[in-house]
Motif scaffolding. Structure first.
Motif, PDB file in Angstrom:
ATOM      1  N   VAL A 132       0.838  -1.203   0.000  1.00 55.45           N
ATOM      2  CA  VAL A 132       0.000   0.000   0.000  1.00 55.45           C
ATOM      3  C   VAL A 132       0.871   1.250   0.000  1.00 55.45           C
ATOM      4  CG1 VAL A 132      -1.769   1.293   1.263  1.00 55.45           C
ATOM      5  CG2 VAL A 132      -1.956  -1.184   1.069  1.00 55.45           C
ATOM      6  N   GLU A 133       1.946   1.243   0.769  1.00 51.84           N
ATOM      7  CA  GLU A 133       2.859   2.392   0.783  1.00 51.84           C
ATOM      8  C   GLU A 133       3.512   2.606  -0.581  1.00 51.84           C
ATOM      9  OE1 GLU A 133       5.352   3.632   3.950  1.00 51.84           O
ATOM     10  OE2 GLU A 133       3.359   4.479   4.322  1.00 51.84           O
ATOM     11  N   THR A 134       3.949   1.541  -1.227  1.00 52.72           N
ATOM     12  CA  THR A 134       4.572   1.645  -2.544  1.00 52.72           C
ATOM     13  C   THR A 134       3.574   2.169  -3.566  1.00 52.72           C
ATOM     14  OG1 THR A 134       6.087  -0.159  -2.029  1.00 52.72           O
ATOM     15  CG2 THR A 134       5.784   0.352  -4.366  1.00 52.72           C
ATOM     16  N   LEU A 135       2.383   1.606  -3.554  1.00 46.14           N
ATOM     17  CA  LEU A 135       1.335   2.022  -4.484  1.00 46.14           C
ATOM     18  C   LEU A 135       0.976   3.492  -4.292  1.00 46.14           C
ATOM     19  CD1 LEU A 135      -0.766   1.176  -6.640  1.00 46.14           C
ATOM     20  CD2 LEU A 135      -2.299   0.618  -4.742  1.00 46.14           C
ATOM     21  N   THR A 136       0.779   3.900  -3.056  1.00 44.19           N
ATOM     22  CA  THR A 136       0.388   5.281  -2.810  1.00 44.19           C
ATOM     23  C   THR A 136       1.541   6.247  -3.063  1.00 44.19           C
ATOM     24  OG1 THR A 136       0.780   5.045  -0.434  1.00 44.19           O
ATOM     25  CG2 THR A 136      -1.466   4.689  -1.213  1.00 44.19           C
ATOM     26  N   GLY A 137       2.753   5.808  -2.793  1.00 40.23           N
ATOM     27  CA  GLY A 137       3.914   6.651  -3.111  1.00 40.23           C
ATOM     28  C   GLY A 137       4.022   6.894  -4.605  1.00 40.23           C
ATOM     29  N   TRP A 138       3.827   5.833  -5.381  1.00 45.47           N
ATOM     30  CA  TRP A 138       3.866   5.950  -6.843  1.00 45.47           C
ATOM     31  C   TRP A 138       2.739   6.866  -7.314  1.00 45.47           C
ATOM     32  CZ3 TRP A 138       0.297   4.602 -10.608  1.00 45.47           C
ATOM     33  CH2 TRP A 138       0.761   4.667 -11.915  1.00 45.47           C
ATOM     34  N   ALA A 139       1.533   6.643  -6.797  1.00 44.09           N
ATOM     35  CA  ALA A 139       0.390   7.456  -7.217  1.00 44.09           C
ATOM     36  C   ALA A 139       0.611   8.926  -6.878  1.00 44.09           C
ATOM     37  CB  ALA A 139      -0.888   6.942  -6.555  1.00 44.09           C
ATOM     38  N   THR A 140       1.169   9.199  -5.713  1.00 43.97           N
ATOM     39  CA  THR A 140       1.441  10.574  -5.305  1.00 43.97           C
ATOM     40  C   THR A 140       2.401  11.243  -6.276  1.00 43.97           C
ATOM     41  OG1 THR A 140       1.036  10.029  -2.995  1.00 43.97           O
ATOM     42  CG2 THR A 140       2.344  12.015  -3.430  1.00 43.97           C
ATOM     43  N   GLU A 141       3.440  10.526  -6.677  1.00 46.97           N
ATOM     44  CA  GLU A 141       4.400  11.077  -7.641  1.00 46.97           C
ATOM     45  C   GLU A 141       3.755  11.294  -9.006  1.00 46.97           C
ATOM     46  OE1 GLU A 141       7.476  12.289  -6.982  1.00 46.97           O
ATOM     47  OE2 GLU A 141       6.814  11.895  -4.930  1.00 46.97           O
ATOM     48  N   MET A 142       2.919  10.368  -9.428  1.00 48.12           N
ATOM     49  CA  MET A 142       2.243  10.498 -10.729  1.00 48.12           C
ATOM     50  C   MET A 142       1.292  11.691 -10.733  1.00 48.12           C
ATOM     51  SD  MET A 142       3.369   8.197 -12.800  1.00 48.12           S
ATOM     52  CE  MET A 142       4.959   8.395 -12.016  1.00 48.12           C
ATOM     53  N   LEU A 143       0.627  11.944  -9.604  1.00 46.36           N
ATOM     54  CA  LEU A 143      -0.325  13.058  -9.526  1.00 46.36           C
ATOM     55  C   LEU A 143       0.356  14.416  -9.616  1.00 46.36           C
ATOM     56  CD1 LEU A 143      -2.738  11.685  -6.803  1.00 46.36           C
ATOM     57  CD2 LEU A 143      -3.188  11.920  -9.250  1.00 46.36           C
ATOM     58  N   LYS A 144       1.646  14.462  -9.364  1.00 48.85           N
ATOM     59  CA  LYS A 144       2.393  15.716  -9.460  1.00 48.85           C
ATOM     60  C   LYS A 144       2.697  16.083 -10.909  1.00 48.85           C
ATOM     61  CE  LYS A 144       4.703  15.091  -5.022  1.00 48.85           C
ATOM     62  NZ  LYS A 144       6.005  14.812  -4.389  1.00 48.85           N
ATOM     63  N   LEU A 145       2.584  15.111 -11.808  1.00 48.99           N
ATOM     64  CA  LEU A 145       2.918  15.338 -13.206  1.00 48.99           C
ATOM     65  C   LEU A 145       1.810  16.104 -13.922  1.00 48.99           C
ATOM     66  CD1 LEU A 145       4.233  11.760 -14.039  1.00 48.99           C
ATOM     67  CD2 LEU A 145       5.594  13.776 -13.477  1.00 48.99           C
ATOM     68  N   SER A 146       2.201  16.776 -14.993  1.00 45.41           N
ATOM     69  CA  SER A 146       1.192  17.459 -15.809  1.00 45.41           C
ATOM     70  C   SER A 146       0.330  16.400 -16.494  1.00 45.41           C
ATOM     71  CB  SER A 146       1.869  18.330 -16.868  1.00 45.41           C
ATOM     72  OG  SER A 146       2.491  17.503 -17.843  1.00 45.41           O
ATOM     73  N   SER A 147      -0.833  16.811 -16.931  1.00 47.33           N
ATOM     74  CA  SER A 147      -1.735  15.884 -17.626  1.00 47.33           C
ATOM     75  C   SER A 147      -1.059  15.300 -18.859  1.00 47.33           C
ATOM     76  CB  SER A 147      -3.018  16.605 -18.039  1.00 47.33           C
ATOM     77  OG  SER A 147      -3.724  17.021 -16.902  1.00 47.33           O
ATOM     78  N   GLY A 148      -0.342  16.122 -19.608  1.00 48.20           N
ATOM     79  CA  GLY A 148       0.329  15.653 -20.818  1.00 48.20           C
ATOM     80  C   GLY A 148       1.375  14.590 -20.527  1.00 48.20           C
ATOM     81  N   THR A 149       2.180  14.826 -19.500  1.00 48.75           N
ATOM     82  CA  THR A 149       3.219  13.869 -19.131  1.00 48.75           C
ATOM     83  C   THR A 149       2.594  12.578 -18.611  1.00 48.75           C
ATOM     84  OG1 THR A 149       4.738  15.667 -18.601  1.00 48.75           O
ATOM     85  CG2 THR A 149       5.250  13.506 -17.669  1.00 48.75           C
ATOM     86  N   LEU A 150       1.584  12.704 -17.794  1.00 43.64           N
ATOM     87  CA  LEU A 150       0.903  11.529 -17.249  1.00 43.64           C
ATOM     88  C   LEU A 150       0.292  10.702 -18.383  1.00 43.64           C
ATOM     89  CD1 LEU A 150       0.061   9.937 -14.779  1.00 43.64           C
ATOM     90  CD2 LEU A 150      -1.894  11.465 -14.536  1.00 43.64           C
ATOM     91  N   SER A 151      -0.297  11.360 -19.335  1.00 45.09           N
ATOM     92  CA  SER A 151      -0.883  10.667 -20.486  1.00 45.09           C
ATOM     93  C   SER A 151       0.183   9.876 -21.242  1.00 45.09           C
ATOM     94  CB  SER A 151      -1.552  11.676 -21.416  1.00 45.09           C
ATOM     95  OG  SER A 151      -1.969  11.064 -22.607  1.00 45.09           O
ATOM     96  N   LYS A 152       1.327  10.501 -21.461  1.00 42.75           N
ATOM     97  CA  LYS A 152       2.414   9.822 -22.182  1.00 42.75           C
ATOM     98  C   LYS A 152       2.913   8.600 -21.413  1.00 42.75           C
ATOM     99  CE  LYS A 152       3.986  13.955 -24.552  1.00 42.75           C
ATOM    100  NZ  LYS A 152       4.947  15.062 -24.548  1.00 42.75           N
TER     101      LYS A 152
END
Length: 172
Positions: free
Chosen positions: A139-159
């Motif tokens: 759960v910590e790994t998953l949420t850590g990854w998600a937190t980092e992904m949410l910091k990205l711009s929509s364009g970068t996240l899409s890519k």
């Protein structure tokens, strides 16, 4: 407001999906309506368009606001509240993930930490301890990854998401 058939089908489907995601059908339909029409609507317009009771719209709007998916706005000369939602599907998805994390995963992380810190945990069988620790780590790994992904711009996240499993080649 009279809906076009495609808009109506989308809203009806979104309502059905809302049920599967643990959200009331009307809540999901109102969000879909506001997303598609992309203009502020007051509660009466929402009631008329979706054919739902005013009390249902009021409660649904409150829930959407608590999820940070709907904002209140005003129109000059009109005392009514109008409601809007974002138009960028990626930004809306980020809000949903953040809200679900706060409501579902953060309490689980806290619970697991408290459980592992309890005197009873140390008395537990080693296999159970390991599984609880593994769950916490997951759960910590998953949420850590998600937190980092949410910091990205929509364009970068899409890519990144479009890379899919091909990202494996960077790990070898």
């Amino acid at each position: 407001m009279k809906l076009n058939p495609t808009t109506e089908q989308f809203i009806l489907h979104w309502g059905e999906m809302g049920n599967k995601w643990g959200v009331n059908r009307t809540v999901a339909q109102i969000h879909a309506l506001l997303y598609l029409v992309s203009k502020p609507m007051n509660a009466e317009e929402i009631c008329e368009t979706l054919g739902v009771a005013r009390s249902n719209v009021s409660n649904s709007i409150k829930e959407l606001q608590s999820l940070n998916l709907v904002q209140t706005t005003h129109i000059m000369g009109d005392r009514r509240d109008y409601f809007t939602t974002g138009s960028d599907v990626w930004e809306l998805a980020k809000v949903i993930v953040e809200e679900r994390y706060e409501r579902e995963l953060a309490p689980t992380v806290t619970f697991l930490e408290q459980l592992m810190d309890s005197p009873e945990f140390k008395q537990e069988n080693k296999d159970v301890q390991k599984r609880i620790k593994d769950t916490h780590q997951f759960v910590e790994t998953l949420t850590g990854w998600a937190t980092e992904m949410l910091k990205l711009s929509s364009g970068t996240l899409s890519k990144i998401l479009k890379l899919g499993s091909s990202v494996q080649r960077f790990l070898k």
